[in-house]
Design a protein around this motif. Structure first.
Motif, PDB file in Angstrom:
ATOM      1  N   ILE A  59      55.305  55.087  32.617  1.00 11.69           N
ATOM      2  CA  ILE A  59      55.377  54.828  34.066  1.00 11.69           C
ATOM      3  C   ILE A  59      53.989  54.385  34.573  1.00 11.69           C
ATOM      4  O   ILE A  59      53.873  53.433  35.350  1.00 11.69           O
ATOM      5  N   ASP A  60      52.962  55.053  34.083  1.00  7.46           N
ATOM      6  CA  ASP A  60      51.587  54.641  34.447  1.00  7.46           C
ATOM      7  C   ASP A  60      51.333  53.200  34.013  1.00  7.46           C
ATOM      8  O   ASP A  60      50.724  52.413  34.743  1.00  7.46           O
ATOM      9  N   LEU A  61      51.803  52.890  32.803  1.00  6.65           N
ATOM     10  CA  LEU A  61      51.585  51.544  32.263  1.00  6.65           C
ATOM     11  C   LEU A  61      52.274  50.499  33.145  1.00  6.65           C
ATOM     12  O   LEU A  61      51.711  49.432  33.420  1.00  6.65           O
ATOM     13  N   VAL A  62      53.480  50.815  33.586  1.00  7.91           N
ATOM     14  CA  VAL A  62      54.214  49.889  34.464  1.00  7.91           C
ATOM     15  C   VAL A  62      53.442  49.714  35.777  1.00  7.91           C
ATOM     16  O   VAL A  62      53.206  48.593  36.241  1.00  7.91           O
ATOM     17  N   ARG A  63      53.011  50.832  36.332  1.00 10.63           N
ATOM     18  CA  ARG A  63      52.245  50.775  37.597  1.00 10.63           C
ATOM     19  C   ARG A  63      50.954  49.981  37.398  1.00 10.63           C
ATOM     20  O   ARG A  63      50.631  49.088  38.178  1.00 10.63           O
ATOM     21  N   ASP A  64      50.233  50.280  36.320  1.00 10.03           N
ATOM     22  CA  ASP A  64      48.952  49.612  36.086  1.00 10.03           C
ATOM     23  C   ASP A  64      49.124  48.151  35.709  1.00 10.03           C
ATOM     24  O   ASP A  64      48.159  47.379  35.755  1.00 10.03           O
TER      25      ASP A  64
END
Lengths: 89, 643
Positions: free
Chosen positions: B37-42
């Motif tokens: 999820i962090d990767l998608v956001r970032d």
């Protein structure tokens, strides 16, 4: 001429297109397009015709001399085996 | 937008589903879900889609949903509607502007009253937050069931329509392109009926503009370009930490997510690797079509286009069934692991035991007081004694040099004396040996000690295994059998005891230099590798090594009872050790170059899909007569630069 039968190498798929044959290798992600008469050679071999029989049919289909057809056939087979598209059954 | 598949388990069994056939019940760890999820956001994306299996069955679904929402992402959850109360409540409470629920509505199937009641309850509670999606896998499906359900519950009046695409191995029910025109007629008729009631249809990937009439295109407010360019790498992020182009093409590529810096990079890689498949369309006429030449249409679903292809059917289904043994659907037993000692303080081992508990069957270390050891270079053992004293994890000792440095008569008394001391004072309960006569002496003196036959016995034949069956409890087969599961199965039957497979050795299966290499390594006179020159000339040979990636370990269910991780040297970095062990225990994906192992280990990020690995399991391992691995390697060249 050896009367060999050939088959697809693992991972190889081929598709008939209006102007020839498209060949795809799932593993190496290579692809090649074959135009006439090589597409005809491919189809004959991949539909299970032995090499010699396919050569006779090719000569008939493309109206070539049997000698020239056999030479074309041999050249194509050598190339495809060398590149890993087909193998001897 | 990426699809986050948080679980493989599902409480329905739809015939058209194109999820893969890995064992059910696999949940994505919460930490992994958060990382993605962090990767998608970032990566600058605003939306994430959560799917399964049935995602609401994930034990931490509420937590994962909450985390995604907290990151400011728009979350779309795809569910079959049969969800636990806690998940339904969380979806109900989620803010409507940030969260939508797509109900994969089962049309054309008979539902029991209790199933209807569950769907009705979910729809009633979620109301406008819920929309309906249908998957068409045959002509003549009762499309109006979906619009009726929307009417009945006041749901969002936009209905998502998907076509069931074929898996590349054609293992699911799917819509064949020759049925497309009939489907388009049915959709047009349906839309004519429902549009006056303010319904709208959105079409998922794989539809082609030529299947629809201008009337439909106008009613659905679609352009040819918008419709014709919808077959792209999504990507789908799977619970085993791999990413695939899309589920139908999952057999083609499963790229580990570790080390990926952006979703866009991952998508580009997966997209790039389907380029050769995009030279043909779903219809024979595609390549002469004006829309194709003007790049207004890609020719539909790549996987559906491959339906036109001739190919030699893979034996993977057969081999997988054979590998699973007599009970192909049996749940794998809890796995026991033998893991190497690395010289870390007690806290490291306490954490390991806390994380993995009984999965760690033993921690092995070389015997030291006898001058025999394991025959490999000595490694630091500063913290070994405190670990032995603490007795927090079962310990075992290696006594497996290539050959004993003296005659058995001279060396055995010292070895047995030390084994007895370790057994009685330190609780070391097991030993790994590679000398049968020594094993007989140990067995006579310490009958309760668990004895493991080292892989250095090089046991590859049933007749050999039978000679050890009454002496040893555990057998580690010759590593050259690693990629021959059927032969291991034969050994297992002959041996009758526990089979323990080494998963990350890395040596070449046909290596003839192994004994000399180990000897020279022990003498501290070893070159880095005796196979160096051979591997320089033919680097693809590294793919043939004796290793199994964590994501492929399930193929050995029913074949191996325990696993052994190598790496006293290559995994001596504690962080590296933990991450590799975690991956193997949780069956999450690693690249081959991450697993440690011997001199022939893979050095680069080479992807190895399950299909490719299964192919290697059934090959004859006569590399000189084969081109498969070299061709697999050719397909890898661009990966590292793209991710």
């Amino acid at each position: 001429m050896a009367d060999k039968i050939f088959q697809l190498s693992p991972g190889v798929r081929w598709v008939v297109e209006p102007r020839g044959v498209q060949i795809i290798d799932e593993y190496s992600r290579r692809s090649i397009s074959l135009d006439h008469p090589r597409s005809a050679i491919w189809e004959l071999l991949m539909r299970g015709h032995p090499e010699e029989e396919a050569g006779d049919m090719l000569a008939h289909i493309v109206e070539l001399s049997e000698k020239y057809a056999a030479s074309e056939m041999q050249s194509a087979i050598d190339e495809w085996i060398n590149e890993g598209w087909i193998e001897s059954r | 937008m990426p699809n986050l598949h948080i679980i493989t388990e599902c409480n329905r069994a739809c015939s058209y589903c194109f999820k893969d056939r890995r064992p059910p019940g696999k949940e994505m760890p919460v930490s992994q879900a958060r990382h993605l999820i962090d990767l998608v956001r970032d990566s600058g994306m605003k939306e994430i889609r959560i799917l399964g299996g049935e995602p609401t069955l994930h034990r931490e679904f509420v937590s994962i949903l909450g985390y995604a929402l907290d990151q400011g992402l728009y979350v779309r959850v795809f569910t079959n509607g049969f969800m636990p109360a806690s998940s339904l409540e969380a979806l109900q409470k989620a803010p409507e502007k940030n969260c939508r629920v797509v109900l994969n509505f089962p049309i054309g199937v008979n539902r029991r009253p209790d199933e209807d009641s569950k769907l009705n309850r979910a729809a009633r509670l979620l109301g406008q937050k819920m929309s309906v999606g249908i998957n068409i896998y045959r002509p003549g499906m009762p499309l109006e069931e979906a619009s009726r359900f929307v009417d009945q519950h006041g749901l969002t009046r936009t209905i998502r329509v998907g076509m069931a695409h074929p898996r590349l191995d054609r293992a699911n029910s799917f819509l064949h392109p020759r049925q497309y025109h009939r489907i388009s007629e049915e959709l047009e008729l349906w839309l004519k009926n429902i549009k006056p009631r303010n319904f709208m249809l959105t079409l998922d990937c794989g539809f082609v503009p030529c299947m629809f009439s201008p009337t439909f295109m106008e009613m659905a407010e679609l352009s040819a370009e918008a419709l014709g360019s919808r077959c792209n790498a999504i990507p789908d992020l799977l619970p085993d930490s791999t990413a695939v182009h899309c589920l139908p093409l999952a057999e083609l590529d499963q790229l580990p997510i570790h080390g990926v810096r952006s979703i866009q990079g991952l998508r580009d890689t997966l997209q790039h690797r389907t380029l050769s498949f995009r030279k043909t369309g779903v219809f024979r006429e595609c390549s002469s079509c004006d829309l194709w030449h003007r790049s207004l249409c890609q020719g539909g679903c790549v996987s559906a286009a491959m339906l036109r292809s001739h190919y030699a059917p893979k034996k993977s289904d057969t081999i997988t069934a054979a590998l699973k043994g007599a009970k192909p659907d049996a749940e794998p037993k809890p796995t026991a692991w033998a893991v190497p000692y690395i010289d870390q303080p007690l806290e490291f081992w306490q954490a390991l035991v806390s994380d993995h508990g009984t999965a760690i069957r033993e921690v092995y270390f070389p015997i030291s007081a006898t001058g025999v050891g394991s025959g490999r270079p000595a490694q630091p053992q500063e913290h070994l004694n405190s670990l032995l004293e603490a007795k927090i994890v079962p310990m075992s000792v290696l006594v497996n040099p290539l050959v004993l440095p003296q005659t058995l008569e001279a060396s055995a008394p010292r070895i047995i004396e030390e084994l007895l001391r370790l057994y009685e004072e330190k609780g070391v309960f097991a030993a790994t040996l590679n000398d049968r006569r020594l094993a007989e002496l140990v067995r006579a003196r310490i009958p309760a000690m668990r004895l493991t036959a080292s892989c250095l016995f090089d046991i590859a034949e049933a007749s050999q295994a039978r000679t050890l069956r009454d002496l040893f409890d555990v057998l580690v087969p010759a590593t050259r059998l690693t990629r021959s599961p059927n032969r291991i199965k034969t050994l297992r039957e002959a041996f009758g005891g526990t089979i323990r497979m080494l998963v990350n050795e890395g040596c070449l299966i046909d290596c003839l230099d192994r004994k000399q290499h180990i000897y020279e390594m022990a003498a501290a006179a070893a070159p880095e590798s005796l196979c160096f020159q051979r591997l320089e000339e033919t680097p693809w040979l590294r793919l043939t090594g004796a290793w199994i990636l964590p994501q492929h370990l399930h193929l050995y269910n029913g074949i191996s009872d325990e696993y052994k991780l190598a790496g006293r040297v290559t995994l001596r970095n504690p962080g590296n050790y933990q991450s590799v062990l975690n991956a193997y225990l949780n069956r999450t994906a690693l690249w081959p170059n991450q697993i440690g192992g011997g001199p022939a280990s893979v050095l680069r990020r080479w992807s190895m899909s399950q299909t490719e690995f299964e192919l290697l399991l059934q090959c004859s391992h006569v590399c000189a007569d084969c081109t498969i691995c070299s061709r697999i390697a050719q397909g890898q060249q661009s990966i590292e630069s793209l991710i």
